[in-house]
Every structure is written in C-alpha cells, then in structure tokens.
Scaffold this motif. Sequence first.
Motif, PDB file in Angstrom:
ATOM      1  N   UNK A 572       0.829  -1.202   0.000  1.00 24.59           N
ATOM      2  CA  UNK A 572       0.000   0.000   0.000  1.00 24.59           C
ATOM      3  C   UNK A 572       0.871   1.263   0.000  1.00 24.59           C
ATOM      4  N   UNK A 573       1.923   1.253   0.822  1.00 19.57           N
ATOM      5  CA  UNK A 573       2.780   2.430   0.926  1.00 19.57           C
ATOM      6  C   UNK A 573       3.617   2.638  -0.340  1.00 19.57           C
ATOM      7  N   UNK A 574       4.140   1.569  -0.914  1.00 19.58           N
ATOM      8  CA  UNK A 574       4.952   1.713  -2.133  1.00 19.58           C
ATOM      9  C   UNK A 574       4.080   2.165  -3.303  1.00 19.58           C
ATOM     10  N   UNK A 575       2.846   1.682  -3.317  1.00 16.77           N
ATOM     11  CA  UNK A 575       1.935   2.093  -4.392  1.00 16.77           C
ATOM     12  C   UNK A 575       1.652   3.600  -4.303  1.00 16.77           C
ATOM     13  N   UNK A 576       1.455   4.074  -3.072  1.00 11.52           N
ATOM     14  CA  UNK A 576       1.148   5.484  -2.891  1.00 11.52           C
ATOM     15  C   UNK A 576       2.329   6.374  -3.304  1.00 11.52           C
ATOM     16  N   UNK A 577       3.548   5.950  -2.989  1.00 13.41           N
ATOM     17  CA  UNK A 577       4.728   6.786  -3.246  1.00 13.41           C
ATOM     18  C   UNK A 577       5.412   6.461  -4.572  1.00 13.41           C
ATOM     19  N   UNK A 578       4.797   5.535  -5.338  1.00 14.28           N
ATOM     20  CA  UNK A 578       5.403   5.148  -6.607  1.00 14.28           C
ATOM     21  C   UNK A 578       5.496   6.343  -7.561  1.00 14.28           C
ATOM     22  N   UNK A 579       4.356   7.107  -7.645  1.00 16.18           N
ATOM     23  CA  UNK A 579       4.314   8.234  -8.562  1.00 16.18           C
ATOM     24  C   UNK A 579       5.321   9.316  -8.153  1.00 16.18           C
ATOM     25  N   UNK A 580       5.432   9.569  -6.816  1.00 12.99           N
ATOM     26  CA  UNK A 580       6.377  10.587  -6.330  1.00 12.99           C
ATOM     27  C   UNK A 580       7.817  10.179  -6.655  1.00 12.99           C
ATOM     28  N   UNK A 581       8.097   8.888  -6.514  1.00  9.24           N
ATOM     29  CA  UNK A 581       9.445   8.407  -6.814  1.00  9.24           C
ATOM     30  C   UNK A 581       9.728   8.516  -8.307  1.00  9.24           C
ATOM     31  N   UNK A 582       8.715   8.161  -9.089  1.00  5.89           N
ATOM     32  CA  UNK A 582       8.901   8.191 -10.533  1.00  5.89           C
ATOM     33  C   UNK A 582       9.127   9.627 -11.012  1.00  5.89           C
ATOM     34  N   UNK A 583       8.484  10.595 -10.309  1.00  2.00           N
ATOM     35  CA  UNK A 583       8.651  11.993 -10.668  1.00  2.00           C
ATOM     36  C   UNK A 583      10.099  12.461 -10.505  1.00  2.00           C
ATOM     37  N   UNK A 584      10.870  11.827  -9.633  1.00  3.03           N
ATOM     38  CA  UNK A 584      12.286  12.178  -9.442  1.00  3.03           C
ATOM     39  C   UNK A 584      13.207  11.248 -10.232  1.00  3.03           C
ATOM     40  N   UNK A 585      12.604  10.358 -11.045  1.00  6.63           N
ATOM     41  CA  UNK A 585      13.428   9.432 -11.821  1.00  6.63           C
ATOM     42  C   UNK A 585      13.968   8.295 -10.970  1.00  6.63           C
ATOM     43  N   UNK A 586      13.274   7.955  -9.859  1.00  5.77           N
ATOM     44  CA  UNK A 586      13.729   6.922  -8.924  1.00  5.77           C
ATOM     45  C   UNK A 586      12.884   5.675  -9.128  1.00  5.77           C
ATOM     46  N   UNK A 587      13.512   4.525  -9.082  1.00  6.01           N
ATOM     47  CA  UNK A 587      12.799   3.243  -9.193  1.00  6.01           C
ATOM     48  C   UNK A 587      12.490   2.738  -7.797  1.00  6.01           C
ATOM     49  N   UNK A 588      11.162   2.562  -7.492  1.00  9.68           N
ATOM     50  CA  UNK A 588      10.726   2.076  -6.181  1.00  9.68           C
ATOM     51  C   UNK A 588      10.262   0.632  -6.341  1.00  9.68           C
ATOM     52  N   UNK A 589      10.914  -0.294  -5.645  1.00 11.86           N
ATOM     53  CA  UNK A 589      10.657  -1.729  -5.815  1.00 11.86           C
ATOM     54  C   UNK A 589      10.141  -2.312  -4.510  1.00 11.86           C
ATOM     55  N   UNK A 590       9.063  -3.122  -4.609  1.00 14.66           N
ATOM     56  CA  UNK A 590       8.529  -3.861  -3.452  1.00 14.66           C
ATOM     57  C   UNK A 590       8.940  -5.322  -3.614  1.00 14.66           C
ATOM     58  N   UNK A 591       9.852  -5.806  -2.778  1.00 18.80           N
ATOM     59  CA  UNK A 591      10.345  -7.194  -2.874  1.00 18.80           C
ATOM     60  C   UNK A 591       9.911  -8.034  -1.688  1.00 18.80           C
ATOM     61  N   UNK A 592       8.870  -7.616  -0.989  1.00 20.23           N
ATOM     62  CA  UNK A 592       8.433  -8.347   0.214  1.00 20.23           C
ATOM     63  C   UNK A 592       7.617  -9.559  -0.218  1.00 20.23           C
ATOM     64  N   UNK A 593       7.925 -10.782   0.264  1.00 19.49           N
ATOM     65  CA  UNK A 593       7.155 -11.981  -0.103  1.00 19.49           C
ATOM     66  C   UNK A 593       5.791 -11.992   0.598  1.00 19.49           C
ATOM     67  N   UNK A 594       4.854 -12.757   0.029  1.00 21.66           N
ATOM     68  CA  UNK A 594       3.474 -12.777   0.524  1.00 21.66           C
ATOM     69  C   UNK A 594       3.336 -13.519   1.855  1.00 21.66           C
ATOM     70  N   UNK A 595       4.167 -14.496   2.123  1.00 22.50           N
ATOM     71  CA  UNK A 595       3.911 -15.415   3.244  1.00 22.50           C
ATOM     72  C   UNK A 595       4.361 -14.900   4.604  1.00 22.50           C
ATOM     73  N   UNK A 596       4.995 -13.733   4.676  1.00 22.00           N
ATOM     74  CA  UNK A 596       5.528 -13.254   5.963  1.00 22.00           C
ATOM     75  C   UNK A 596       4.449 -12.531   6.748  1.00 22.00           C
ATOM     76  N   UNK A 597       4.207 -12.991   7.982  1.00 25.27           N
ATOM     77  CA  UNK A 597       3.232 -12.373   8.874  1.00 25.27           C
ATOM     78  C   UNK A 597       3.944 -11.891  10.145  1.00 25.27           C
TER      79      UNK A 597
END
Length: 727
Positions: A572-597
Amino acid sequence: MAVLKTYLLLLLLCIGADVFAVGGPVKDTAAVNKLNKLAAARFSSDPDTTFYYASQAINIARKINYETGVADGLVQAGHVDYVRGKSEAAVKCFDEAIAIYKKIRDNSGLAACYLQYGRMYNILADYSQALKYLNMALAINKQANDEYALTDSYKNIGIIYFSQGKLSEALDYYYKGLFIAVKNHYREFSADLYNDIGVILQNMEVYPNALEYYKKSLAIYEGTNHLQVLGILNENIGEVLVAQHNYEKAIVYLNKANNIAKKQSDQDGLSSVYTDLGLCYAYKKEYPKALSYLDTSLRIAEKYKIVYNQAYAIIGFATVYNMQKDYRAAYPYSVKGQQIGARLGNLSIRVNAALELNKTLAGLGRINDAYKALNEYLDLKTKLKDNESIQKLTSYNFELSFAVKQRLLAEQQHEKDLLYKQNSRAQRLTIMIFLVVIMAMVVITGIYYNEKRKQQRVSAVLAHKNSEILQQKADMDTQAAKLNDLNTLKDRLIAILAHDLRAPLSTLRGLFGLLQDDSISHEEMLSMIPDVLKKLDYTSDFLDTLLFWINSQMENFDRAAKCFPVKEIVARETEHYYEQAQGKGITLIDSVPQELNACADPDSVRIVVRNLITNAIKFSRDKDVIEVSAKRDGENILISIKDTGEGMTAEQSKKLFKSKVNSKTGTHNESGTGMGLLFCKDLIEKSNGTIWVTSKPGKGSNFFFTLPSADKVNMAASENPVQAVAS
C-alpha cells in the motif's frame, strides 16, 4: 650546593617581602637579627649557609644604617673566613666589627668578637695574640656576670694553654668552664669540655680515660646537626684507636671525620685528619698511601698557614720514612719538625719531634746527637706526664662528681618541696572545684532540660513543615514531568503534521488553483480526479493513523497488537509513493514476499514504513533505486528499506536515533523536521522490535527494523494463554 643556594635565596626573599611589606625600621632590624641568628645556628652544620646569611644581614643592615646588625654579621662572616683559611679577610671583618661595637658600647658583641679573634690566632699558632683577645673577652664576661659566655671563654683559654703544652693550666680553665656548664645544664659546653679533657688524657697516653671522655661528649652530640664537633670527636676517637693499634676501627672513625670536614670546607680539620690517616696506613705498612695522605695534609696546612698542622704533617713524614729505614729522607723532616715544635711550644709536638729525630740520628749513625735527642725526648715526656696534671685531673674529677651529686640532691629536695606545696594547693583547689562543678551541673541540668523541651517542640514543627515542603516538591515534580511529556507530544505532533501532510495538501492546492484559472480542460480535470481521490483517501487514512499514534502516546493507551501480512502494508505504501518516486526518476521496488506475517500494531508499522520510504525518496537522485524487502530472521521478521542515494557518514548515522537532528534538504531541496526517525524508533520499540541503519557516503543507506513474527506470538500464546490474553 646550587640548589641549596636557590632555596636560601627564596627564603631570604620571603623574609624581605615580609619586612618591606610593613615598611618600618623595627621590622627591618628584626629581619637582620633573624638572619644573624640563622647564620650562628647553621655554622656547625653548614658554614656556607652561615656565610650566605651573614652576607645578606650585612647588606640589609648597611642599607638601613643598623650598626649592631652590621657588626653581628661581620663576626659570623669572619668566623667562616678563618675556618676556610682566609685569615686576612677574617681580620678585616673582626676589626670593623670591633670598631662598631666600641662606638655603640655593645660589650656583649665586643666580647664575642674578641673570642673569635682568639680562636683564629690559635689556629695560626700566635698564642700570645690569642690569649690577649681571649682574656679581654673573659674580663667583659666577668663584669657582665654572663655565665654562658664565661664558660665559652674558659674553654677557649684552656685550648690555648693546651696548644702551648701547658697541660696543668689548660686543666684549670677546662674545669672552671665545666663546673659552670654542669651547674647550668649547658649540655653542648659540657660535651665540648669533655672532649677537651679527653685530648689532654690522650696526650698523656691515658687512652681508656680519654675514650671515656670522648664517648661522653659524643653521646651528647650524636643525632644533632653539629657536624663540625662530630667531626672533631670522630677524629679524636680515631687517633686513640691508632695509638691502641686498632687500625681498621680507627680508619672508620677517621673517614667519618674526613667526610664531615669536606662537607664543611674545614681546611683545619681536613689537614689534621689526612695526617691521622697517613700515620694509620703507615702502621699498616701501606707506605705509598700513607705518604699521599701526608702530602695532601702538608699542602693544605701550608696554603692556609695552619702551623700546628704543618708540624703534625712534617713529623708524620719523618715517622713514615723512619719506619721504612730511609733515614736520609727522614732527617730534614725530623729537624724541621723539631724547629716548628720549639717555636710552637706544644709539648705533644715537641715529644713526637724529639722521638723521630732520635730514631733518624741513630739510623744515620750519629750516636752522640741521637743520645741528646733521646734525653730531650725523655725530659719532654716526663713533663707531658707531669704528676701535677694527673693530680689536678683526679682532684677536679672528684670535685665535679661531688658538685654533680650535690646539685642532684638539691634538685630532688626542691622538687619534693614543690610537690608537697602543689599537692596541698591541689587538694584545696580540688574541693573548691568539686563544689563549683556540682552547682554548675545542677544549673546546667535545669537549663538543658528547658532547652531540650523547646528544641523538641521546634523540631516537631520543623519536621511537619519539612514534610509539607517535601510533599509539595513531589507534587511539583510530578506536574513538571507531565507538562514536559505534553510538550514533547505537542512537538512530535506538529513535526508529523509538517512532515506528512505538506505534500498532499500542496497537490490539492495546486489542482484547485488550476481549476480556478481555467488552466486545464474539463477532460483533463476528469482524468485527474481518480488521482486526487486516491490522495484524499491516503490523506484521510494518514490522519486516522496519526490520531492513532497520538493516542499511543497517552498514558492510558491500550496497545492492540495483531498479526498481519507484512506485504499488505508495504504494498500500500509503495503504491502510494510510486508516482512521487517516478517523478524524481527513482525506481521504487517492493520485494516483500506474501507469506511473511508479523505481530504488532499495523498502524504503527505503516507510519514507520511511510517515513522510511519518504526519507529514501528525499535523499535519492535520478536513476537511483529504492527497494523494500523483508525476510524471516529467527523468531522475528526483518524489514529493510534500501536506497542507492546520497548516504551518510558513520558520525551522522550514530546521531539519527538518539536526538533531534538538523534535517538536511533533499536532492530536490525537500525539507524535513529532523524528528521522523525518532518517532519511528519509538513506535518500533513499543512493538517489541529494534531499528538501525547502515550507510556509506555516495553509496546509499539501508534502514532495518524487526517485528515479532506471528509464529513466535502464537507459540507464546499456546505456552501461556493467560499472559497472551493480558498482552
């Protein structure tokens, strides 16, 4: 010696400072008198110090025209001069002092100066001059009835008669002085006279009695700083031991005397001891060493005109050469020794000179001359052991013993009388004191009782007041702590609002500005609406989260931890800040696996992730990469927000989580409060996790934090369900 002189100079400056600070003539003269007393006191242990003090006293006294001080200083300086062999300098000092004493009519000072003059002429073997000055001193001291000075005069006159070989007259004066010294408890004079009598006994070859007198004197002086006298006593004991053929023990005493004479620059003492050592080594058949000591002795005696020691050393040479049977070498020394002995008139010198001349002449085969020398030796020896001297010695010893016993008996009776009187007075005084004490105790007890009651009442009031003050202080401390906590909460709230609400509100303001200016078309506005709604939803969600965090800072906040997928919050947080990062030419990557609680407060974790992502964007540049990842780390979930941005130094990294820092501007001049990471640390620690960072300048930063895994919490709940419910 240089250190000593420095010390003395400092001492003098201290004295001078004290004197001139007051500025009066009385204080000036007192300082001069003090210096002259110090000079006199230090002569026996350190003549150099005596000369230094005397010189300073003379200088100060001349400046203030204090004639008595000048004369006293001159006497002390002259004393040191003639002991060092500088008789001409001593004569100048004494003559000036005598002129001053006569001018100011100071008979006591005049007598002291005459006494020193007599001592000097004794060393120079000018006995008529010595007796002249000593008798003048004696006459003054008799007129003044000064028994201390009389004792000194008798002792010194006795020394002159001994030097002339007149042992009977010498004993007369020695015992006159000794009777006064014993009567008045003049311990040092008693010791000096014991030594002088011992010298006579030594010359009469009554060695056991001589040693007895020397040891009496040594017992008084031992442990004191009268080094000159200790040197003389050690030399005399050494000479007796040489006469008794105890050479090894004699050398020990003579070396002690030699060391003291060297330390004091006592040329008379040095010359005499070197002759004794030379004779001692001769008797041990160590002739080269013996001749070396005798040569040193003679050179000193001739240089400083010490005639007695010249004769003693010359006869020593004759003795050594006779022992070696080198009679030709011995002859000139034997003749010269006899000549000087005749001039001096000293019986001991003449006896030894006649004996050595007899041996020399016999060795050379001059039998008639040897016979004459032998007869002279026997005549002189008879005079030396004169029965009159022995009878006087016995008589004086008896009188002295009787006088001592009488004095002791008188002192004991006087003490008994005093004790009886003191006891009578003490008994009466004790009774009176006892009565006074009883009355005083009654009065004091009454006063004490009243005062104690007053004190108890005052103490009770003070204790009550003190308790009230302490309670008030505790209440004030509690209130201050609460106010401080509220102030901190206020600061944190303002900082978060400034940090996380500025960007969304700025976006909305810009959009509404475009609508107002008709800068965009209706279709463009419709295309922007989803993004705007999305930002509004995010802002609404952020406000809910912020209110939740504010509640978490309250004392009564009940933290509701629950298990949740880490991926859900991070996505949710990476999705929200994706556009802001892209505006500065920055690549924002979410590498968190699904199974971690993880098990924590999701809203707290969301705030932390949001802060760390916005910080990474702030300090990243065009084409940099931000990656959010997570993995299992034992019983915890380790979450990482890594960027390839500017990075920071180790010193900057250490400060991040410790206090508020001065926030730097971002790569596009974004500003911050410097408080965000402190809030993150607070939230993570409340969730039972830890947070830290690794970074290198120019290579980026990597922020880590841990959260308890859901498996860990479930396992704890199964083992202790009560505790799990409580937590």
